[in-house]
Design an enzyme around this catalytic site. Structure first.
Site, PDB file in Angstrom:
ATOM      1  N   HIS A 159      79.892  26.929  36.520  1.00 55.38           N
ATOM      2  CA  HIS A 159      79.850  28.142  35.688  1.00 55.38           C
ATOM      3  C   HIS A 159      78.883  27.992  34.523  1.00 55.38           C
ATOM      4  CE1 HIS A 159      83.712  28.421  37.811  1.00 55.38           C
ATOM      5  NE2 HIS A 159      83.632  29.717  37.649  1.00 55.38           N
TER       6      HIS A 159
ATOM      7  N   HIS B 172      87.296  39.637  41.454  1.00 56.69           N
ATOM      8  CA  HIS B 172      87.293  39.764  39.990  1.00 56.69           C
ATOM      9  C   HIS B 172      85.898  40.056  39.462  1.00 56.69           C
ATOM     10  CE1 HIS B 172      86.533  35.393  40.437  1.00 56.69           C
ATOM     11  NE2 HIS B 172      86.383  35.203  39.147  1.00 56.69           N
TER      12      HIS B 172
ATOM     13  N   HIS C 221      90.578  29.845  40.698  1.00 55.43           N
ATOM     14  CA  HIS C 221      90.520  28.993  39.502  1.00 55.43           C
ATOM     15  C   HIS C 221      90.265  29.900  38.301  1.00 55.43           C
ATOM     16  CE1 HIS C 221      86.065  28.962  40.676  1.00 55.43           C
ATOM     17  NE2 HIS C 221      86.149  29.722  39.618  1.00 55.43           N
TER      18      HIS C 221
ATOM     19  N   GLU D 170      82.727  34.540  44.398  1.00 54.44           N
ATOM     20  CA  GLU D 170      83.187  33.146  44.488  1.00 54.44           C
ATOM     21  C   GLU D 170      83.991  32.884  45.763  1.00 54.44           C
ATOM     22  OE1 GLU D 170      85.549  32.375  41.052  1.00 54.44           O
ATOM     23  OE2 GLU D 170      83.837  31.988  39.746  1.00 54.44           O
TER      24      GLU D 170
HETATM   25  C1  DHB Z   1      88.152  33.903  34.923  1.00 55.03           C
HETATM   26  C2  DHB Z   1      87.935  33.764  36.299  1.00 55.03           C
HETATM   27  C3  DHB Z   1      86.998  32.860  36.769  1.00 55.03           C
HETATM   28  O1  DHB Z   1      86.701  32.663  38.085  1.00 55.03           O
HETATM   29  C4  DHB Z   1      86.299  32.069  35.885  1.00 55.03           C
HETATM   30  O2  DHB Z   1      85.462  31.147  36.395  1.00 55.03           O
HETATM   31  C5  DHB Z   1      86.491  32.209  34.515  1.00 55.03           C
HETATM   32  C6  DHB Z   1      87.422  33.136  34.044  1.00 55.03           C
HETATM   33  C7  DHB Z   1      89.155  34.857  34.383  1.00 55.03           C
HETATM   34  O3  DHB Z   1      89.688  35.660  35.128  1.00 55.03           O
HETATM   35  O4  DHB Z   1      89.472  34.776  33.184  1.00 55.03           O
HETATM   36 FE    FE Z   2      85.085  31.219  38.422  1.00 50.97          FE
END
Ligand code: DHB
Ligand code: FE
Length: 281
Positions: free
Chosen positions: A59, A191, A12, A238
């Site tokens: 978040h 990420h 997401h 996550e």
């Molecule tokens: C991004 C990824 C995420 O899981 C999130 O919650 C908010 C932003 C991103 O890669 O921009």
């Molecule tokens: Fe996220």
């Protein structure tokens, strides 16, 4: 008895909502991501779930640093959606499935998972985007959102999260209903959005993790949370949502799983995106 028909793991990212709003699905940047979804939608059209249990991480919208439940379960008639200010249009509320919510809560507490019960719960892109990607029109399903803390230490281990997922799968299987239930894990994959390692992506780990979901779903439980952060990034953790999702599928009454479709594309924003649909057989 209810039937757990399968599960879907998906990333997401708020920017996906912006891309949908601007109709950029076939834009070269977005196409490899969005092209993962039509085969999964085709499967859903025949699998016809009525209810979706969504493992997601909040978040900072619903819970902030002053109150941070490790595991929380929504038991609301509907869930108001809200943006994080990144341009996603405000979507209509998501309909809840309170009977399953309370059944899951009762079964989890009986199994010694002392969850926070939320008769109100806001949901962010972690809930709205998977639904929008899987059902681009009106949302035809009711949801039970289950939130797992990945915002503030201490986080639950992969082993504990898998066990939570198993208990949820058992609850779905034991639910006295003729509904068809799908489980979604929304998050990851690798990420890191901030700090010195911002932009960190670990394709090798992500692909191994995705294939373990089929061949050896408990593979990831060997790693501590700190090892997972080291491998996948601060937000890559996550992927715990996928771990819970897979635990539910293991314990949901099926004798095996079949891969419906998978996709992996890097990057969207700063994130490695994964999609995996599994059917209970
Ligand atoms: C991004 C990824 C995420 O899981 C999130 O919650 C908010 C932003 C991103 O890669 O921009
Ligand atoms: Fe996220």
């Amino acid at each position: 008895m209810a039937k757990l028909i399968g599960s879907i793991g998906t990333s997401h990212i708020p920017a996906i909502g912006g891309a949908i709003a601007k109709n950029l699905q076939q834009d070269p940047y977005w196409k490899p991501f969005f092209n993962g979804f039509p085969p999964v939608r085709d499967w859903l059209a025949t699998a016809r779930p009525d209810v979706v249990v969504v493992f997601h991480n909040d978040h900072g919208l619903n819970f902030f640093l002053d109150k941070m439940p490790t595991f929380s379960v929504g038991a609301a008639p509907q869930y108001q959606t809200a943006d994080e200010g990144w341009g996603i249009p405000t979507l209509p509320p998501v309909p809840g499935q309170q009977d399953l919510s309370w059944h899951v809560i009762n079964m989890l507490v009986e199994q010694e998972f002392d969850v926070v019960t939320c008769q109100e719960m806001l949901v962010d892109h972690a809930v709205t985007l998977p639904l929008k990607l899987l059902w681009p029109g009106d949302c035809p399903v009711q949801v039970v959102p289950i939130c797992i803390n990945t915002v503030q230490l201490p986080l639950p281990s992969a082993r504990r999260t898998y066990a939570l997922g198993r208990a949820v799968g058992e609850a779905i299987h034991a639910w006295n209903s003729d509904k068809r239930v799908l489980v979604i894990g929304s998050g990851g994959l690798s990420h890191q959005l901030d700090g010195e390692r911002a932009g960190h992506i670990n394709k090798e780990f992500d692909l191994q993790f995705m294939s373990s979901m089929l061949s050896n779903p408990e593979w990831v439980t060997q790693f501590s949370v700190h090892e997972l952060v080291e491998k996948t990034g601060t937000q890559g953790v996550e992927l715990l949502m996928w771990v819970a999702m897979r635990g539910a599928l293991s314990a949901g009454g099926a004798s095996g799983v079949r891969k419906v479709h998978s996709n992996y594309h890097i990057p969207i924003s700063n994130t490695a995106t994964g999609l995996l649909a599994l059917e209970a057989v």
